[in-house]
Write an enzyme that holds these catalytic residues in place. Structure first.
Site, PDB file in Angstrom:
ATOM      1  N   SER A 119     106.335 111.694  11.614  1.00 52.51           N
ATOM      2  CA  SER A 119     105.794 111.493  13.240  1.00 52.51           C
ATOM      3  C   SER A 119     104.827 112.290  13.702  1.00 52.51           C
ATOM      4  O   SER A 119     103.533 112.197  13.165  1.00 52.51           O
ATOM      5  CB  SER A 119     107.188 111.747  14.177  1.00 52.51           C
ATOM      6  OG  SER A 119     106.984 110.791  15.153  1.00 52.51           O
TER       7      SER A 119
ATOM      8  N   HIS B 290     113.750 105.706  13.442  1.00 52.73           N
ATOM      9  CA  HIS B 290     112.603 106.743  13.249  1.00 52.73           C
ATOM     10  C   HIS B 290     113.252 108.078  12.783  1.00 52.73           C
ATOM     11  O   HIS B 290     113.980 108.737  13.323  1.00 52.73           O
ATOM     12  CB  HIS B 290     112.115 107.081  14.763  1.00 52.73           C
ATOM     13  CG  HIS B 290     111.064 107.978  14.770  1.00 52.73           C
ATOM     14  ND1 HIS B 290     109.708 107.661  14.245  1.00 52.73           N
ATOM     15  CD2 HIS B 290     111.023 109.143  15.289  1.00 52.73           C
ATOM     16  CE1 HIS B 290     108.980 108.524  14.625  1.00 52.73           C
ATOM     17  NE2 HIS B 290     109.571 109.611  15.372  1.00 52.73           N
TER      18      HIS B 290
HETATM   19  C1  GCU Z   1     107.080 110.869  20.561  1.00 56.51           C
HETATM   20  C2  GCU Z   1     105.654 110.762  20.413  1.00 56.51           C
HETATM   21  C3  GCU Z   1     105.261 110.024  19.083  1.00 56.51           C
HETATM   22  C4  GCU Z   1     105.681 111.155  17.870  1.00 56.51           C
HETATM   23  C5  GCU Z   1     107.022 111.313  18.282  1.00 56.51           C
HETATM   24  C6  GCU Z   1     107.813 112.411  17.097  1.00 56.51           C
HETATM   25  O1  GCU Z   1     107.863 109.624  20.376  1.00 56.51           O
HETATM   26  O2  GCU Z   1     105.376 109.518  21.564  1.00 56.51           O
HETATM   27  O3  GCU Z   1     103.729 110.174  19.058  1.00 56.51           O
HETATM   28  O4  GCU Z   1     105.269 110.564  16.970  1.00 56.51           O
HETATM   29  O5  GCU Z   1     107.492 111.706  19.560  1.00 56.51           O
HETATM   30  O6  GCU Z   1     106.833 113.225  16.823  1.00 56.51           O
HETATM   31  O7  GCU Z   1     108.786 112.189  16.683  1.00 56.51           O
END
Ligand code: GCU
Length: 416
Positions: free
Chosen positions: A256, A398
């Site tokens: 992420s 995720h």
């Molecule tokens: C949020 C953010 C993302 C990122 C994510 C994370 O959702 O909007 O851009 O990748 O956090 O780091 O888990």
């Protein structure tokens, strides 16, 4: 230059002037579940999760130099165009590292050569960065297999806190599966991103910014993601000195926001021979111009510290961004690159990440003519690879899981 359009129903993409035809989606090609689209769309009505609403867009050609000449061989890329693209990302997205002089030192504060039931050695290493006035410590945790020879390594940029990376191994997390990696002959290194810079907007008064920044911030001054990526390079500085590590075979990876960071670390630092982006999404592997899931204006508003100020100029103005993320992926060539996504993580745009990877392949092909990937998005849980690139979409949401790691290790077995 390619115009990419989207037709519906089904996840279908046609490159009008391109080299890739994603329109021939087969029955088992991945496509987003209608239920997930519906749920996410209800949760955030301002965000687009529908393929048919992706606007037509034109991607900048990674091989077209600023002087209008098209790069046709690996030498031209390495000596000229690569630097241009890197500068565009520094100037417009991640920002520039200041040139402040500093010293660094390494101290092994603890060593246990009977870790993981005697299979590994654990070292806790303090990496201290100092200027005349200030200093900062990066805490590196490193397990190396007790094989008696230098091992290839994975360096994880941990964006989820030390709870996932317990050196005592009392708490185990799929986010950092040390035991499984050691069993496969890989060293596992990790540092916590907040050692470099706290993940909040603090006007850059803390972390490495407080140590190295001088004078007023400029529009291209580095943001927090660039600071974390810089930290990965300082860990690499240490790994190069550790005789238990084969420093020519070090992968950097992150999940992420850590995945965005891993891509930038790999772009800035060619010592990483494999770069793995797990669900990096917007400003990571996913194309900005698709405006699918998280967009530039959303990310720059929610995380005003992540990027340089110039990046905000492209909020709701993606078509004027002089790069797109396929060019970030291209900066990893000729080293190895793996992009991973998750089925339910539409915020991070799995389709846009695959199209991005596809559009980085002309750069990889300058080095490895066999760099081709299937023209359609591969089915769920089906890793694909071509040349030095790999990709998968895992089932579920995720996260960074053992399933992802196992596919990363399979890829690393072949390419690291
Ligand atoms: C949020 C953010 C993302 C990122 C994510 C994370 O959702 O909007 O851009 O990748 O956090 O780091 O888990």
């Amino acid at each position: 230059m390619k115009i990419i359009r989207h037709y519906f129903p089904a996840v279908m993409f046609t490159l009008l002037l391109g080299i890739i035809n994603l329109s021939a989606q087969t029955n088992n090609s991945w496509r987003a579940s209608e239920a997930v689209i519906e749920k996410l769309s209800k949760d955030r009505t301002s965000i687009n999760y529908h393929e048919e609403k992706v606007p037509a867009y034109v991607l900048p050609d990674p091989l077209m130099s600023a002087n209008g000449k098209k790069v046709s061989n690996a030498g031209q890329w390495t000596e000229e165009r690569r630097q241009e693209v890197l500068e565009l990302f520094r100037e417009n997205v991640f920002g520039r590292v200041p040139s402040t002089a500093y010293t660094k030192s390494f101290k092994i504060v603890s060593k246990d050569d009977k870790a993981i039931g005697g299979l590994a050695t654990l070292k806790l290493v303090d990496i201290t960065i100092s200027t005349a006035e200030k200093s900062l410590v990066i805490h590196l945790t490193l397990f190396t297999p007790n094989t008696g020879k230098p091992s290839p390594a994975f360096l994880l940029i941990d964006n989820r806190g030390p709870v996932n990376t317990d050196p005592t191994r009392q708490k185990k997390s799929q986010f950092w599966p040390v035991e499984e990696a050691i069993a496969r002959g890989y060293a596992m290194a990790v540092f916590y991103n907040a050692d470099l810079d706290p993940d909040k907007f603090d006007n850059f008064e803390n972390g490495i910014h407080a140590v190295l920044d001088n004078g007023t911030r400029k529009n291209d001054s580095w943001g927090t993601l660039a600071a974390w990526a810089w930290g990965a390079s300082r860990c690499m500085d240490y790994l190069e000195t550790d005789t238990d590590i084969d420093s020519k075979r070090v992968a950097v990876l992150g999940h992420s926001r850590g995945g965005k960071t891993a891509l930038w670390a790999g772009a800035e630092d060619k010592r990483f021979s494999l770069v793995i982006s797990n669900e990096s999404g917007c400003s990571g592997a996913a194309l900005a111009r698709r405006r699918f899931g998280e967009t530039l204006s959303v990310i720059n508003t929610a995380f005003p510290h992540w990027f340089c100020l110039n990046y905000r100029k492209y909020n709701d103005n993606e078509d004027n961004l002089p790069v797109d993320m396929h060019m970030l992926l291209g900066l990893i060539a000729p080293r190895s690159l793996y992009v991973a996504c998750a089925d339910e993580d539409l915020w991070g745009d799995p389709a846009g990440s695959y199209i991005s990877l596809q559009n980085s392949l002309p750069v990889f092909r300058l080095f490895y003519p066999d760099s081709t990937l299937p023209p359609v998005i591969p089915p769920l849980n089906t890793p694909v690879s071509g040349g030095r690139t790999g990709f998968h979409i895992r089932d579920g949401g995720h996260n960074l899981l053992l399933k992802d790691w196992n596919w990363f290790m399979d890829f690393a077995d072949r390419h690291l």
